[in-house]
Design a protein around this motif. Structure first.
Motif, PDB file in Angstrom:
ATOM      1  N   LYS A 101       0.779  -1.313  -0.218  1.00 58.24           N
ATOM      2  CA  LYS A 101       0.030   0.124   0.348  1.00 58.24           C
ATOM      3  C   LYS A 101       0.445   1.312  -0.018  1.00 58.24           C
ATOM      4  N   HIS A 120      -3.099   5.159  -0.197  1.00 59.53           N
ATOM      5  CA  HIS A 120      -4.332   3.857  -0.336  1.00 59.53           C
ATOM      6  C   HIS A 120      -4.471   3.213   0.729  1.00 59.53           C
ATOM      7  N   THR A 121      -5.303   2.386   0.884  1.00 54.27           N
ATOM      8  CA  THR A 121      -5.670   1.992   1.672  1.00 54.27           C
ATOM      9  C   THR A 121      -5.798  -0.031   1.063  1.00 54.27           C
ATOM     10  N   ILE A 175      -1.435  -1.041  -4.147  1.00 60.64           N
ATOM     11  CA  ILE A 175      -1.966  -0.525  -5.224  1.00 60.64           C
ATOM     12  C   ILE A 175      -1.038  -1.078  -6.842  1.00 60.64           C
ATOM     13  N   THR A 202      -1.426   7.091  -9.035  1.00 59.50           N
ATOM     14  CA  THR A 202      -1.638   5.419  -8.831  1.00 59.50           C
ATOM     15  C   THR A 202      -3.084   5.030  -9.181  1.00 59.50           C
ATOM     16  N   SER A 233      -5.628   1.753  -7.762  1.00 59.94           N
ATOM     17  CA  SER A 233      -5.439   0.115  -6.090  1.00 59.94           C
ATOM     18  C   SER A 233      -6.834  -0.244  -6.351  1.00 59.94           C
ATOM     19  N   ASP A 279      -8.552  -0.187  -3.214  1.00 60.95           N
ATOM     20  CA  ASP A 279      -9.288   0.106  -2.405  1.00 60.95           C
ATOM     21  C   ASP A 279     -10.655   1.193  -2.948  1.00 60.95           C
ATOM     22  N   THR A 298     -10.501   3.824  -5.868  1.00 61.50           N
ATOM     23  CA  THR A 298      -9.798   5.441  -6.023  1.00 61.50           C
ATOM     24  C   THR A 298      -8.659   5.048  -6.800  1.00 61.50           C
ATOM     25  N   ARG A 358      -5.004   8.003  -7.352  1.00 60.94           N
ATOM     26  CA  ARG A 358      -5.198   9.268  -6.808  1.00 60.94           C
ATOM     27  C   ARG A 358      -3.712   9.856  -7.296  1.00 60.94           C
ATOM     28  N   GLN A 407      -0.229  14.512  -2.272  1.00 60.21           N
ATOM     29  CA  GLN A 407      -1.015  14.178  -3.041  1.00 60.21           C
ATOM     30  C   GLN A 407      -1.958  15.160  -3.704  1.00 60.21           C
ATOM     31  N   THR A 432     -12.642   9.236  -7.269  1.00 58.19           N
ATOM     32  CA  THR A 432     -13.521   8.577  -6.700  1.00 58.19           C
ATOM     33  C   THR A 432     -14.964   8.776  -7.415  1.00 58.19           C
ATOM     34  N   GLU A 459     -12.485  -2.580  -7.437  1.00 56.86           N
ATOM     35  CA  GLU A 459     -10.280  -2.286  -7.611  1.00 56.86           C
ATOM     36  C   GLU A 459     -10.255  -1.738  -9.572  1.00 56.86           C
TER      37      GLU A 459
END
Length: 579
Positions: free
Chosen positions: A235, A254-255, A258, A272, A274, A276, A278, A280, A289, A294, A299
């Motif tokens: 991550k 990121h959670t 990636i 990037t 990911s 999660d 999203t 970014r 950032q 979103t 994924e």
């Protein structure tokens, strides 16, 4: 009919709609060199899309034996120069060359031998900057290099030229963008959490990039070959210098894992994607950032940017292909941070409400003993703090104080080099006339004790690193020892994983630990001495009080000794009064 018998209606198929989209989530996305077309690959099929009309131009079946054999699972793809052919890597280990116009399919073979495809899944492929060669990385631990034979059309084919043997599965392979063949590099990420860099012409080893705690899944280089960015299952995003292989910065945000990373051409900014859900946008020079995008409900597995940088394309397991266009709207990083913080707070409130409702429902359904049951999914213990506008503003004040102190330190350094050493330095009114470290301490003391931990919790890692530096300066001067120790211990507990993963923290943390131990030991000794002194003072005061206590009736030692005894007692009484 005429005899009254109904004539059966005959239904004929007028048209068939087949392959209008991916039956499963696309695994990769690639743009053509002119940015007009895009290609996505997935299970058994590749699609070519028009970026302007947002429609499917061509649906190609991924099969062996020229499109007549078993289906293949596409994992990565790339457009060849001209946009007439697509090269696809598959989970079965084959490298497939597809003719967009004619629909022809050529595979590299199935035996896994020299000159054929890989013996393991092809997880990554990359086209060289000049379009004359291709590199593929596979789970069989090899990186194979291919060149193109033929004049285009149906005559075009892939020719295997070289093989680079690695010691583990290859997760990603990437060419650098240098036009000089002697300076061109090949970056290879393997399953052992390492990114290795080789010279493209000789395949000699150049650099080894350590730091990821889990395998890197995506790599890209800036077009000036100054930076290399890698991201993966841990991550994190790591920015490396390609001159010495040093880590410039580790970015967090990121959670989940990636999966894709792409630089914007002629910049040091990159995107990037990911798991999660999203996307970014990052600045590799300022380590900030810039944007959070979103919209995907699954994924993100693919992302690409044209040479103009006017838009980006992304795809994911939600089977969507999204087009994000660049606008003329101004973006303020601070506002984006505030919006993300608000989203995090809202998500935490929703999660807390969900857990509370589940706990209430479980308690109502159980007997009286259910009050003693602990929810295994909930937190067993947590800090007795709560996010509020006051704590957020306190955190902003601490971050602003650190930034002001940094600016003052740089200004002082410049003045020392340009002015005479004996010239008096004018205090900065923005720091209330204080030294930078004393100003940071003053701001920390203005934060309420009940809001201190929450205000420190919202600080970004870059501010935490600088705050640790000022804590070291304050401890060296023996200023605010208790407060500095409290702040340092809380920061260590909160950011332990990030601090351990970042080598730049090693020296400051060791110095901070040494100073905390020594200064707290000095405070403990001083408190012990003061307590002992207070006890001694108390004992002396009590003894003095007992010595001069006149509340009791004095004893007449001369009583019974005749007439002279009364006169002696009178003299003794007068003597005591004078004292």
């Amino acid at each position: 009919g005429a005899d009254g018998v109904a004539t059966p209606t005959i239904h004929r198929r007028a048209a068939a709609l087949d392959g209008h989209g991916h039956p499963t989530g696309p695994r990769h996305l690639s743009l053509s060199h002119d940015g007009v077309s895009a290609c996505t690959v997935g299970k058994g099929r590749a699609h070519v899309w028009s970026v302007s009309s947002r429609k499917s131009l061509r649906s190609l079946s991924l099969r062996r034996d020229g499109g007549r054999g078993a289906r293949l699972y596409g994992t990565c793809c790339a457009f060849l120069p001209g946009g007439g052919h697509i090269v696809v890597g598959t989970k079965e280990g084959e490298v497939v060359l597809m003719d967009v116009a004619g629909g022809g399919v050529k595979t590299t073979g199935e035996d896994g031998g020299e000159g054929s495809g890989h013996s393991g899944a092809v997880w990554s492929l990359d086209l060289r900057q000049d379009g004359g060669a291709l590199a593929t990385g596979s789970a069989d631990g090899t990186v194979k290099f291919w060149e193109f034979d033929g004049n285009g059309g149906v005559d075009l084919s892939l020719v295997h030229t070289r093989t680079l043997q690695m010691n583990d599965e290859v997760m990603c392979v990437k060419y650098s963008y240098s036009d000089d063949s002697a300076a061109r590099l090949v970056c290879v990420a393997t399953m052992d959490n390492t990114v290795r860099v080789f010279f493209e012409d000789s395949l000699k080893f150049f650099l080894s990039l350590y730091g990821h705690t889990l395998p890197a899944l995506a790599i890209d280089c800036s077009d000036d070959d100054a930076l290399c960015a890698s991201a993966g299952a841990d991550k994190t995003i790591k920015i490396w210098g390609l001159d010495f292989g040093d880590t410039h910065k580790t970015l967090y945000g990121h959670t989940d894992s990636i999966t894709v990373l792409k630089f914007v051409r002629k910049t040091h900014n990159f995107f990037t994607g990911s798991k999660d859900k999203t996307i970014r946008y990052w600045d590799a020079d300022r380590f900030d950032q810039i944007l959070l995008l979103t919209g995907h409900t699954g994924e993100v597995t693919g992302l690409d940017i044209p040479n103009t940088g006017a838009f980006i394309l992304s795809t994911g397991m939600d089977r969507q292909i999204r087009v994000w266009e660049r606008t003329r709207d101004m973006v303020f990083v601070e506002e984006e941070r505030e919006r993300e913080l608000e989203r995090m707070q809202d998500a935490q409130v929703v999660e807390a409400g969900r857990r509370a409702s589940l706990k209430t429902a479980s308690v109502g359904a159980e007997d009286d003993d259910a009050d003693n049951i602990i929810d295994p999914d909930g937190p067993q213990s947590e800090a007795a703090v709560r996010k509020s506008v006051i704590s957020v503003s306190a955190g902003d004040r601490v971050a602003e104080a650190v930034e002001l102190a940094d600016s003052e330190m740089k200004a002082v350094a410049r003045r020392m080099t340009t002015q005479a050493a004996d010239k008096k330095v004018t205090p900065n009114p923005m720091l209330l006339g204080k030294d930078p470290d004393r100003y940071v301490l003053w701001v920390l003391r203005t934060v309420k004790a009940s809001e201190l931990e929450q205000s420190l919790l919202i600080l970004p890692l870059a501010i935490v690193e600088r705050l640790i530096y000022y804590l070291i300066l304050l401890l060296r001067k023996r200023l605010g020892v208790e407060l500095c120790a409290k702040v340092a211990i809380f920061l260590m507990n909160t950011h332990q994983n990030q601090i351990v993963a970042n080598r730049s923290f090693a020296g400051p943390i060791a110095e901070l630990g040494r100073l905390i131990h020594s200064r707290l030991a000095e405070l403990r000794d001083a408190l012990g001495i003061n307590i002992s002194a207070m006890k001694m003072i108390g004992s002396l005061a009590k003894a003095r009080k007992d010595a001069f206590n006149t509340s009791e009736k004095p004893t007449d030692v001369w009583a019974g000794l005749g007439l002279g005894s009364n006169q002696a007692a009178l003299l003794q009484s007068n003597k005591r009064k004078k004292m």
